[in-house]
Design an enzyme around this catalytic site. Structure first.
Site, PDB file in Angstrom:
ATOM      1  CG  HIS A  42      20.533 -25.251 -48.645  1.00 56.91           C
ATOM      2  ND1 HIS A  42      20.497 -26.015 -47.721  1.00 56.91           N
ATOM      3  CD2 HIS A  42      19.449 -24.422 -48.791  1.00 56.91           C
ATOM      4  CE1 HIS A  42      19.284 -26.421 -47.199  1.00 56.91           C
ATOM      5  NE2 HIS A  42      18.507 -25.070 -47.997  1.00 56.91           N
ATOM      6  CE  LYS A 111      15.611 -24.699 -34.382  1.00 56.34           C
ATOM      7  NZ  LYS A 111      15.803 -25.191 -33.046  1.00 56.34           N
TER       8      LYS A 111
END
Length: 209
Positions: A42, A111
């Site tokens: 990222h 999640k």
């Protein structure tokens, strides 16, 4: 929550596709998704965007999911995913508010959810967060058809940016919609209200005793 409505979506997605979803809806996704489980990935995406450098894949109108996998790589460098499972999205809270609009994402997920900053970015950009089934690796893996691209092979396998063809990946739950509604915010609010109620009852009991 507006009730359970099921949607079969095929990537790439339009803004209208995404704006039609509501918190609590169930989604099945087909087409090519992108996945990684790495914070360094990222960071690398964000750095490339800031420098104006091309990423391995164009993610506009697509999906970036926080997924880890156990896989094998053959002599030709082709990747076969043996099982796939979500990783915790909250690890990316500091990065997703910038990446969502910069990448032109229509969906992200994993999640554990994302924070209010990401929810606001999704509202502005037209993006949703899809919550993956915990412990559902066999179901999720059955949706994998093939790996169609691998970005940044210099990284360890589960940090690479991987493009995967899937068919009816799901069931996935819309946990943050493109209108700023978040099941995580609702849960926190309910917990805070319950906590206040419990504390009030305890104070009342002490005063009566």
């Amino acid at each position: 929550m507006t009730g359970t409505v099921e949607h079969d979506l095929r990537l790439p997605l339009s803004e209208a596709d995404v704006r039609a979803l509501r918190v609590g809806d169930i989604v099945y996704v087909s087409g090519e998704i992108h996945s990684t489980a790495g914070i360094p990935t990222h960071v690398r995406m964000l750095e490339c965007l800031e420098r104006g450098e091309a990423l391995p894949f164009d993610l506009r109108n697509g999906a970036l999911f926080h997924l880890g996998s156990y896989n094998i790589e053959d002599a030709n460098g082709d990747l076969q995913i043996l099982y796939m499972n979500p990783t915790t999205s909250t690890r990316f809270n500091d990065l997703m508010p910038k990446l969502i609009p910069a990448l032109g994402l229509r969906a992200t997920g994993g999640k554990g959810g994302l924070d209010a900053r990401s929810a606001q970015a999704m509202k502005e950009a037209g993006c949703v967060y899809l919550s993956f089934l915990g412990g559902g690796a066999p179901i999720l893996t059955d949706a994998v058809k093939r790996v169609t691209g691998i970005g940044w092979r210099d990284m360890i396998s589960h940090y690479r940016l991987v493009r995967i063809e899937v068919e009816r990946l799901g069931p996935l739950t819309v946990a943050i919609d493109a209108h700023g509604n978040s099941v995580y915010d609702d849960t926190i609010k309910a917990m805070q209200e319950k906590r206040a109620s419990i504390l009030a009852e305890l104070r009342a009991d002490r005063e009566r005793s």
